[in-house]
Design a protein around this motif. Sequence first.
Motif, mmCIF file in Angstrom:
data_model
loop_
_atom_site.group_PDB
_atom_site.id
_atom_site.type_symbol
_atom_site.label_atom_id
_atom_site.label_comp_id
_atom_site.label_asym_id
_atom_site.label_seq_id
_atom_site.Cartn_x
_atom_site.Cartn_y
_atom_site.Cartn_z
ATOM 1 N N GLY A 56 111.947 65.615 -10.990
ATOM 2 C CA GLY A 56 112.288 67.568 -11.261
ATOM 3 C C GLY A 56 112.739 67.503 -12.639
ATOM 4 O O GLY A 56 112.641 68.860 -13.391
ATOM 5 N N ILE A 57 113.636 67.392 -12.684
ATOM 6 C CA ILE A 57 114.969 67.627 -13.774
ATOM 7 C C ILE A 57 114.765 66.842 -15.159
ATOM 8 O O ILE A 57 114.336 68.017 -16.681
ATOM 9 C CB ILE A 57 116.115 66.605 -13.121
ATOM 10 N N VAL A 58 114.146 65.604 -15.100
ATOM 11 C CA VAL A 58 113.590 64.708 -16.047
ATOM 12 C C VAL A 58 111.972 64.993 -17.264
ATOM 13 O O VAL A 58 111.805 65.299 -17.668
ATOM 14 C CB VAL A 58 114.213 63.913 -16.019
ATOM 15 N N ASP A 59 110.958 64.848 -15.821
ATOM 16 C CA ASP A 59 110.101 64.400 -16.476
ATOM 17 C C ASP A 59 108.907 65.509 -15.789
ATOM 18 O O ASP A 59 108.233 65.845 -17.391
ATOM 19 C CB ASP A 59 109.143 63.281 -15.216
ATOM 20 N N PHE A 60 109.097 66.338 -15.176
ATOM 21 C CA PHE A 60 108.368 68.126 -14.659
ATOM 22 C C PHE A 60 108.117 68.623 -16.111
ATOM 23 O O PHE A 60 107.357 69.292 -16.711
ATOM 24 C CB PHE A 60 108.850 68.222 -13.731
ATOM 25 N N VAL A 63 118.644 91.384 -17.553
ATOM 26 C CA VAL A 63 118.664 90.960 -16.276
ATOM 27 C C VAL A 63 118.039 89.317 -16.084
ATOM 28 O O VAL A 63 117.442 89.093 -16.078
ATOM 29 C CB VAL A 63 118.690 91.260 -14.962
ATOM 30 N N PHE A 64 118.689 88.094 -16.523
ATOM 31 C CA PHE A 64 118.151 86.231 -15.701
ATOM 32 C C PHE A 64 119.005 86.523 -14.556
ATOM 33 O O PHE A 64 119.970 86.185 -13.889
ATOM 34 C CB PHE A 64 118.915 85.684 -16.289
ATOM 35 N N LEU A 65 118.235 85.846 -13.523
ATOM 36 C CA LEU A 65 117.673 85.566 -11.894
ATOM 37 C C LEU A 65 117.562 83.930 -12.676
ATOM 38 O O LEU A 65 116.193 84.251 -11.826
ATOM 39 C CB LEU A 65 117.383 87.100 -11.530
ATOM 40 N N ASP A 66 118.351 83.759 -11.115
ATOM 41 C CA ASP A 66 118.405 82.726 -11.038
ATOM 42 C C ASP A 66 116.833 82.067 -9.545
ATOM 43 O O ASP A 66 117.167 83.638 -9.434
ATOM 44 C CB ASP A 66 119.534 81.744 -9.902
ATOM 45 N N MET A 67 116.746 81.303 -9.569
ATOM 46 C CA MET A 67 115.381 81.088 -8.094
ATOM 47 C C MET A 67 116.630 80.584 -7.100
ATOM 48 O O MET A 67 116.370 81.904 -5.976
ATOM 49 C CB MET A 67 114.175 80.777 -8.321
ATOM 50 N N HIS A 68 116.359 79.379 -6.840
ATOM 51 C CA HIS A 68 117.070 78.985 -6.096
ATOM 52 C C HIS A 68 118.497 79.584 -5.237
ATOM 53 O O HIS A 68 119.169 79.383 -6.217
ATOM 54 C CB HIS A 68 116.888 77.466 -6.227
ATOM 55 N N GLY A 69 118.671 79.881 -4.435
ATOM 56 C CA GLY A 69 119.375 80.495 -3.512
ATOM 57 C C GLY A 69 120.112 81.834 -4.095
ATOM 58 O O GLY A 69 121.210 82.709 -3.909
ATOM 59 N N THR A 70 119.237 82.544 -4.213
ATOM 60 C CA THR A 70 119.490 83.706 -5.486
ATOM 61 C C THR A 70 118.390 84.639 -5.024
ATOM 62 O O THR A 70 118.685 85.224 -4.331
ATOM 63 C CB THR A 70 119.803 84.190 -7.055
ATOM 64 N N LEU A 71 117.221 84.637 -5.987
ATOM 65 C CA LEU A 71 116.167 85.268 -5.460
ATOM 66 C C LEU A 71 115.494 84.671 -3.718
ATOM 67 O O LEU A 71 114.589 85.051 -2.870
ATOM 68 C CB LEU A 71 114.499 85.320 -5.752
ATOM 69 N N ALA A 111 115.157 82.326 -14.269
ATOM 70 C CA ALA A 111 115.296 80.985 -14.663
ATOM 71 C C ALA A 111 115.874 80.273 -14.261
ATOM 72 O O ALA A 111 116.631 80.067 -13.411
ATOM 73 C CB ALA A 111 116.323 81.047 -15.707
ATOM 74 N N THR A 112 115.036 79.369 -13.566
ATOM 75 C CA THR A 112 114.979 77.857 -12.981
ATOM 76 C C THR A 112 113.919 76.558 -13.331
ATOM 77 O O THR A 112 113.264 76.322 -14.611
ATOM 78 C CB THR A 112 114.753 78.091 -12.200
ATOM 79 N N THR A 113 114.228 75.230 -12.636
ATOM 80 C CA THR A 113 113.725 74.544 -13.473
ATOM 81 C C THR A 113 113.042 74.333 -12.217
ATOM 82 O O THR A 113 111.773 73.541 -12.895
ATOM 83 C CB THR A 113 114.987 73.093 -13.220
ATOM 84 N N ILE A 114 112.932 74.612 -11.124
ATOM 85 C CA ILE A 114 111.700 74.579 -10.732
ATOM 86 C C ILE A 114 110.419 74.783 -10.831
ATOM 87 O O ILE A 114 110.133 76.198 -11.344
ATOM 88 C CB ILE A 114 112.067 75.100 -8.792
#
Length: 226
Positions: free
Chosen positions: A49-53, A5-13, A117-120
């Motif tokens: 957050g999306i490109v540089d991090f 199971v892959f869990l999203d972070m923001h808005g899920t966990l 799984a998250t970009t954050i």
Amino acid sequence: MLRGVFLDMHGTLGYVENPITPVEIAELLVDSGYEVSPQAWRVASHFVGIVDFPKLKFPNEHSYLRHVCFRLGIEIDEETLNRLVELFKRREYYKLYPEAIDAVKTIRELGLKIAIATTIPKFRFKLIIEALSPYIDFVMTGAEAECDKSNPKMYLKLLRILKLTPESVVVVGDEDYVDVILPKKLGMRAIQIIRENGKKCKLADAYVTNLIDAAKIIEKWIREEY
């Protein structure tokens, strides 16, 4: 057979209880003598957050926010940067949804591998990582994946690390593209969480309003396989 199971972070966990607005940040910077508009901050922060991090892998809030200022053409002084960092540490951190620990524990007891799984960046949700660490096999952020979550490389890398096939994994999350459409394209199943005013994605295999119900659906699918 379902194995992961892959869990999203923001808005899920988790969620940010009192997020900082771009207006607040712009006012802080303007008060310190820097000309920054709310929209400029919002766009620069999103770009970082999306490109540089994923490329630069900032280890903490200090280096992350300094780079946002760099993107805005600001050579921010240390005192102002520290004020900004303290504001983010007080306000821009994630809390677990009330049912999250019980739901993740239930999924673990089913014998499944679990990943986030998250970009954050991890420093934004370290309290969640600490609380769920007994049950989580891997935390994949933009830094580990070297891309944002809308890039299939993140999911494909997770599959390789955990030695799972797409057909054996279900993704649980709230966003239509990164949590439903993309996983389905890769051959995974998807359970969409609809919290508050969320909209259903017609490609999802199931819809729930909380993680406990997601765990129940996963348990049902496992029973049906035997």
